[in-house]
Design a protein around this motif. Structure first.
Motif, short mmCIF file in Angstrom:
data_model
loop_
_atom_site.label_atom_id
_atom_site.label_comp_id
_atom_site.label_asym_id
_atom_site.label_seq_id
_atom_site.Cartn_x
_atom_site.Cartn_y
_atom_site.Cartn_z
N GLY A 66 0.72 -1.12 0.08
CA GLY A 66 0.11 -0.01 -0.16
C GLY A 66 1.01 1.46 0.07
N ASP A 67 1.88 1.43 0.73
CA ASP A 67 2.70 2.48 0.86
C ASP A 67 3.54 2.53 -0.39
OD1 ASP A 67 4.84 4.34 1.34
OD2 ASP A 67 5.27 3.44 3.23
N PRO A 68 3.39 3.86 -1.04
CA PRO A 68 3.83 3.93 -2.41
C PRO A 68 5.68 3.68 -2.56
CG PRO A 68 2.36 5.81 -2.08
CD PRO A 68 2.56 4.90 -0.64
N GLU A 69 6.03 3.87 -1.19
CA GLU A 69 7.58 3.89 -1.12
C GLU A 69 7.80 2.35 -0.87
OE1 GLU A 69 9.25 6.24 1.82
OE2 GLU A 69 8.70 8.21 0.47
N LEU A 70 6.89 1.38 -0.84
CA LEU A 70 7.24 -0.13 -0.70
C LEU A 70 7.21 -0.72 -1.92
CD1 LEU A 70 5.57 -0.81 2.81
CD2 LEU A 70 8.26 -0.66 2.39
N ILE A 71 7.51 -0.10 -3.17
CA ILE A 71 7.58 -0.58 -4.38
C ILE A 71 9.01 -0.94 -4.49
CG2 ILE A 71 7.75 1.38 -5.57
CD1 ILE A 71 5.86 -0.18 -7.85
N THR A 72 9.42 -2.26 -5.11
CA THR A 72 10.97 -2.30 -5.28
C THR A 72 11.54 -1.34 -6.53
OG1 THR A 72 10.77 -4.10 -6.99
CG2 THR A 72 10.86 -4.48 -4.73
N VAL A 73 12.76 -1.27 -6.40
CA VAL A 73 13.41 -0.40 -7.67
C VAL A 73 13.07 -0.86 -8.79
CG1 VAL A 73 15.53 0.35 -8.47
CG2 VAL A 73 15.08 0.24 -6.03
N LYS A 74 13.22 -2.26 -9.29
CA LYS A 74 12.92 -3.04 -10.31
C LYS A 74 11.36 -3.02 -10.70
CE LYS A 74 14.45 -7.21 -12.93
NZ LYS A 74 14.95 -7.95 -13.06
N ALA A 75 10.57 -3.19 -9.83
CA ALA A 75 9.12 -2.91 -10.29
C ALA A 75 8.99 -1.43 -10.75
CB ALA A 75 8.10 -3.36 -9.09
N LEU A 76 9.27 -0.34 -9.83
CA LEU A 76 9.22 0.84 -10.60
C LEU A 76 9.71 1.15 -11.83
CD1 LEU A 76 8.38 3.45 -9.62
CD2 LEU A 76 10.57 4.25 -8.35
N ARG A 77 11.16 0.61 -11.99
CA ARG A 77 11.55 0.78 -13.58
C ARG A 77 10.74 0.01 -14.41
NH1 ARG A 77 15.16 -2.39 -16.18
NH2 ARG A 77 15.99 -3.58 -14.50
N ARG A 78 10.05 -1.13 -14.27
CA ARG A 78 9.26 -1.78 -15.44
C ARG A 78 7.95 -0.99 -15.39
NH1 ARG A 78 12.75 -4.24 -18.13
NH2 ARG A 78 13.29 -6.20 -17.52
N LEU A 79 7.49 -0.33 -14.14
CA LEU A 79 6.32 0.29 -14.38
C LEU A 79 6.29 1.46 -15.28
CD1 LEU A 79 3.49 0.56 -12.79
CD2 LEU A 79 4.52 2.45 -11.43
N ARG A 80 7.42 2.12 -15.05
CA ARG A 80 7.62 3.44 -15.85
C ARG A 80 8.13 3.21 -17.40
NH1 ARG A 80 7.47 7.99 -13.04
NH2 ARG A 80 8.67 9.10 -14.21
N GLU A 81 8.42 1.92 -17.68
CA GLU A 81 8.71 1.69 -19.17
C GLU A 81 7.42 1.21 -19.78
OE1 GLU A 81 12.76 -0.60 -18.13
OE2 GLU A 81 11.25 -1.99 -19.04
N SER A 82 6.39 0.84 -19.16
CA SER A 82 5.37 0.07 -19.61
C SER A 82 4.44 1.42 -20.38
CB SER A 82 4.65 -0.63 -18.81
OG SER A 82 5.36 -1.60 -18.10
N GLN A 83 3.97 0.78 -21.50
CA GLN A 83 2.74 1.74 -22.23
C GLN A 83 1.33 1.70 -21.75
OE1 GLN A 83 4.93 -0.03 -23.80
NE2 GLN A 83 5.65 0.98 -25.85
N VAL A 84 1.19 0.54 -21.08
CA VAL A 84 -0.34 0.16 -20.68
C VAL A 84 -0.25 -0.50 -19.08
CG1 VAL A 84 -2.39 -1.19 -21.19
CG2 VAL A 84 -0.98 -0.59 -23.00
N ILE A 85 -0.94 0.07 -18.19
CA ILE A 85 -1.05 -0.29 -16.85
C ILE A 85 -2.46 -0.99 -16.54
CG2 ILE A 85 -0.76 0.80 -14.49
CD1 ILE A 85 1.47 1.39 -16.22
N ALA A 86 -2.41 -2.27 -16.41
CA ALA A 86 -3.49 -3.18 -16.14
C ALA A 86 -3.72 -3.29 -14.64
CB ALA A 86 -3.21 -4.36 -16.67
N TYR A 87 -5.17 -3.26 -14.30
CA TYR A 87 -5.04 -3.35 -12.76
C TYR A 87 -6.40 -3.72 -12.44
CZ TYR A 87 -7.59 0.98 -13.37
OH TYR A 87 -8.58 2.27 -13.64
N TYR A 88 -6.55 -4.50 -11.58
CA TYR A 88 -8.00 -5.08 -11.08
C TYR A 88 -8.64 -4.00 -10.32
CZ TYR A 88 -7.03 -9.65 -12.87
OH TYR A 88 -6.62 -10.69 -13.72
N ALA A 89 -10.11 -4.04 -10.18
CA ALA A 89 -10.73 -3.11 -9.15
C ALA A 89 -12.25 -3.64 -9.08
CB ALA A 89 -10.60 -1.64 -9.69
N GLY A 90 -12.83 -3.34 -7.86
CA GLY A 90 -14.17 -3.53 -7.80
C GLY A 90 -14.79 -2.52 -8.67
N PRO A 91 -15.92 -2.68 -8.71
CA PRO A 91 -17.08 -1.80 -9.58
C PRO A 91 -17.09 -0.38 -8.70
CG PRO A 91 -18.29 -3.67 -8.98
CD PRO A 91 -16.94 -3.86 -8.25
N HIS A 92 -16.98 0.65 -9.52
CA HIS A 92 -16.90 2.09 -8.94
C HIS A 92 -15.63 2.26 -7.93
CE1 HIS A 92 -20.78 1.76 -10.79
NE2 HIS A 92 -21.41 1.20 -9.98
#
Ligand SMILES: C[S@@+](CC[C@H](N)C(=O)[O-])C[C@H]1O[C@@H](n2cnc3c(N)ncnc32)[C@H](O)[C@@H]1O
Length: 250
Positions: free
Chosen positions: A21-47
């Motif tokens: 949950g804490d945005p700072e608890l993402i790894t350096v590697k995940a952050l690099r891959r996140l910023r390289e990606s053109q599309v961000i897919a995520y699950y969420a509940g309705p609304h």
């Protein structure tokens, strides 16, 4: 002679553990891959926004396409004849196809997952359907069990103690048998199962050791004594830890 047509390489699928949950608890590697990606897919509940998206939002750029995958059912499944398993299977099939469309078009997709992607993670359903067809990489994340231990500041297991991870959705008798067998445990997926889990803990005399936390490391994190938790208010993102007895030395 006709010019050779270069095949468009498929995009890469990244299963990213974004942490608890804490945005700072993402790894350096995940952050690099996140910023390289053109599309961000995520699950969420309705609304809803989705916890995984919320925790990485401050790292995203406006030019990254959001691909929301909205659960058809959340919370307690409706009773039969509603086909819960079939509904969820169809949803995961359709979600995988939506991700695959981007990959076929050559776009890298970051699929966000709370905690770790392969530890009860929603990413697993995409992985099951797509990993053998597309270049896939999984980046581990800080899982909710260790994040909860950190915010509760409770050592989890000493030396050769046994540690069980249990789902609060298990039948009461199974929970009781398994908790009686282990020296330490994490009980996840509480929500409407909280009262049942607390009953078992108290019956086994573990009330003094058990610790409750909800939304560990998120902005609205709450820590409460087990006895003071209102079962009607327990969110899905909560956990009970029963730490191993403190090691007193030889
Ligand atoms: C589907 S599992 C996802 C687990 C996740 N992949 C991980 O590695 O932690 C959902 C359960 O994880 C637990 N959980 C996830 N994030 C949490 C948090 N920040 N605080 C407490 N429990 C959390 C809750 O028990 C929730 O019911």
């Amino acid at each position: 002679m006709a010019a050779a047509i270069e095949p468009i390489p498929s995009g890469r699928l990244f299963g990213l553990g974004v942490g608890p949950g804490d945005p700072e608890l993402i790894t350096v590697k995940a952050l690099r891959r996140l910023r390289e990606s053109q599309v961000i897919a995520y699950y969420a509940g309705p609304h809803k926004h989705g916890n995984a998206l919320t925790s990485v939002e401050s790292w995203l750029r406006d030019d990254q396409e959001r691909l929301p995958l909205i659960y058809p059912v959340t919370g307690r499944p409706p009773p039969p004849p509603f086909d819960y398993e079939g509904t969820m299977r169809a949803f995961y099939d359709a979600s995988a196809e939506r991700v695959a469309e981007h990959l076929r078009a050559g776009r890298d997709v970051a699929a966000l997952c709370e905690g770790d992607p392969l530890f009860y993670g929603s990413f697993m359903y995409l992985h099951d359907r797509l990993a053998e067809h597309f270049d896939t990489e999984v980046v581990p994340g800080v899982c909710s069990v260790v994040a909860s231990a950190s915010v509760l500041q409770t050592p989890l297991v000493y030396r050769d103690q046994t540690f069980f991870v249990l789902a609060g959705t298990l039948p009461e008798a199974d929970l009781e048998r398994l908790l009686a067998e282990t020296q330490a445990a994490a009980i996840m997926k509480l929500g409407s199962n909280f009262e049942k889990v607390r009953r078992v803990i108290l019956r086994l005399g573990l009330g003094g050791r058990a610790r409750y936390v909800e939304r560990a490391t998120m902005a609205n994190e709450q820590i409460r004594p087990l006895a003071e938790v209102d079962p009607a208010q327990v969110p899905y993102f909560s956990m009970i830890l029963v730490p191993g007895e403190r090691w007193q030395g030889e």
